[in-house]
Design an enzyme around this catalytic site. Structure first.
Site, mmCIF file in Angstrom:
data_model
loop_
_atom_site.group_PDB
_atom_site.id
_atom_site.type_symbol
_atom_site.label_atom_id
_atom_site.label_comp_id
_atom_site.label_asym_id
_atom_site.label_seq_id
_atom_site.Cartn_x
_atom_site.Cartn_y
_atom_site.Cartn_z
ATOM 1 N N GLU A 39 -16.823 -10.414 31.672
ATOM 2 C CA GLU A 39 -17.556 -9.901 33.260
ATOM 3 C C GLU A 39 -18.664 -9.509 33.217
ATOM 4 O O GLU A 39 -19.406 -9.212 34.245
ATOM 5 C CB GLU A 39 -16.191 -9.029 33.540
ATOM 6 N N ASN A 40 -19.376 -9.048 32.139
ATOM 7 C CA ASN A 40 -20.706 -8.348 31.940
ATOM 8 C C ASN A 40 -21.774 -9.080 31.236
ATOM 9 O O ASN A 40 -22.749 -8.643 30.690
ATOM 10 C CB ASN A 40 -20.801 -6.986 31.516
ATOM 11 N N ASN A 67 -13.795 -6.684 37.598
ATOM 12 C CA ASN A 67 -14.435 -6.291 38.975
ATOM 13 C C ASN A 67 -15.698 -7.069 39.099
ATOM 14 O O ASN A 67 -16.253 -7.270 40.250
ATOM 15 C CB ASN A 67 -14.576 -5.077 39.303
ATOM 16 N N HIS A 68 -16.400 -7.570 37.904
ATOM 17 C CA HIS A 68 -17.696 -8.165 38.008
ATOM 18 C C HIS A 68 -17.396 -9.749 38.023
ATOM 19 O O HIS A 68 -18.590 -10.479 37.845
ATOM 20 C CB HIS A 68 -18.710 -7.690 36.875
ATOM 21 N N HIS A 153 -7.618 -4.963 33.265
ATOM 22 C CA HIS A 153 -8.889 -4.395 33.402
ATOM 23 C C HIS A 153 -8.780 -3.331 34.475
ATOM 24 O O HIS A 153 -8.609 -3.331 35.561
ATOM 25 C CB HIS A 153 -9.850 -5.605 34.257
ATOM 26 N N HIS A 178 -12.739 -2.627 30.505
ATOM 27 C CA HIS A 178 -13.567 -2.000 31.710
ATOM 28 C C HIS A 178 -14.372 -0.798 31.511
ATOM 29 O O HIS A 178 -15.281 -0.230 32.208
ATOM 30 C CB HIS A 178 -12.753 -1.589 32.994
ATOM 31 N N HIS A 180 -15.397 0.261 28.579
ATOM 32 C CA HIS A 180 -16.492 -0.058 27.492
ATOM 33 C C HIS A 180 -16.625 1.059 26.360
ATOM 34 O O HIS A 180 -17.623 1.084 25.795
ATOM 35 C CB HIS A 180 -17.952 -0.140 28.539
HETATM 36 FE FE FE2 Z 1 -16.928 -4.348 32.072
HETATM 37 FE FE FE2 Z 2 -15.120 -3.788 34.706
#
Ligand code: FE2
Ligand code: FE2
Length: 266
Positions: A39-40, A67-68, A153, A178, A180
């Site tokens: 997602e990142n 969420n990303h 997540h 999420h 990290h």
């Molecule tokens: Fe993330």
């Molecule tokens: Fe996230």
């Protein structure tokens, strides 16, 4: 089966360590199936087709999001064509893509991959507990699939642990993403599901959750944003966990994985 889960890949340094390490890890540990949270991956925000294809070529069998998921708008179209790319299952109905898929492993086994988002300190999405019930009863472990991997997540450790207990016995692995930052609570729950509150990110830990620390610090010290968040570009750690399952798909072994960068290796 041997499963590898890799936590949120952040920016170029995260992509580099993944692409450098994954092919060799797959071979050395005889991994049957790899899930990477992407997602990142694109500059810290979302994923592009080119990046996702690179991950798949390097040995990722599935890529989960969060969420990303759709920060890069091209993912809205690409996800419809790429069955290995999975976004949270509890996004509103009509959202492009799929929240779960049954994917064939290199050894021919069938692996259910589900991505779900928590709701504590997160967007107000559909109930993740009700949605995971639907996904798992549609594809029971040991009957319709040989392994089931759930990427939850979420922000709150309490919600992640509750979710793990809720799923226990019905999936091979429930792993949080999420935050990290890897947690040290990897274990096999009473019902046989491997669990870890957070897999950690695959990125540069000399940062604020993967971002160059200047701008996050400025925003904490003075309220006004004065620049963009940019991924930190130092050496990255590949962070995640490895799971071994027995006949029937439940876990018999779980171990954290940390390679490269600033975290102690595991
Ligand atoms: Fe993330
Ligand atoms: Fe996230």
């Amino acid at each position: 089966m041997r499963l590898l889960f890799v936590g949120d890949v952040v920016g170029r340094s995260g992509r580099n360590v993944l692409l450098e390490q994954l092919p060799a890890l797959r071979a050395r540990w005889r991994i049957d199936f790899v899930v990477v949270n992407g997602e990142n991956a694109a500059g810290g925000f979302g994923i592009t087709e080119a990046i996702a294809e690179e991950f798949i070529d390097a040995g990722a069998d599935a890529i989960t999001l969060g969420n990303h998921a759709f920060d890069q708008r091209e993912a809205l179209v690409y996800i419809e064509r790429q069955p290995r790319l999975i976004r949270p299952a509890n996004f509103p109905r009509g959202t492009p893509g799929r929240g779960a898929n049954l994917i064939e492993a290199s050894n021919g086994a069938k692996v259910l991959v589900v991505n779900m988002m928590g709701r504590v300190f997160m967007d107000a999405l559909d109930d993740p507990f009700a949605r995971i019930d639907e996904e798992l009863s549609a594809c029971p472990l040991g009957q319709a699939c040989d392994a089931a991997i759930v990427d939850f997540h979420a922000e709150a450790t309490s919600e992640k642990q509750a979710f793990g207990h809720f799923v226990d016995g019905r999936a091979s692995l429930v792993v949080g993403t999420h935050t990290h930052t890897p947690s040290a609570d990897h274990r096999i729950l009473a019902g046989g599901t491997a669990f870890m509150s957070d897999a950690g990110m695959t990125g540069d830990y000399d940062s604020v959750i993967g971002m160059d620390r200047e701008e996050p610090l400025r925003r904490f010290i003075r309220r006004l944003p004065s620049g963009r968040f940019e991924p930190a570009l130092g050496a990255a750690t590949l962070s995640g966990l490895a799971v071994e399952t027995a006949e029937g798909g439940l876990a018999v072994k779980v171990a954290p994985v940390r390679i490269g960068g600033r975290l102690a290796p595991a």
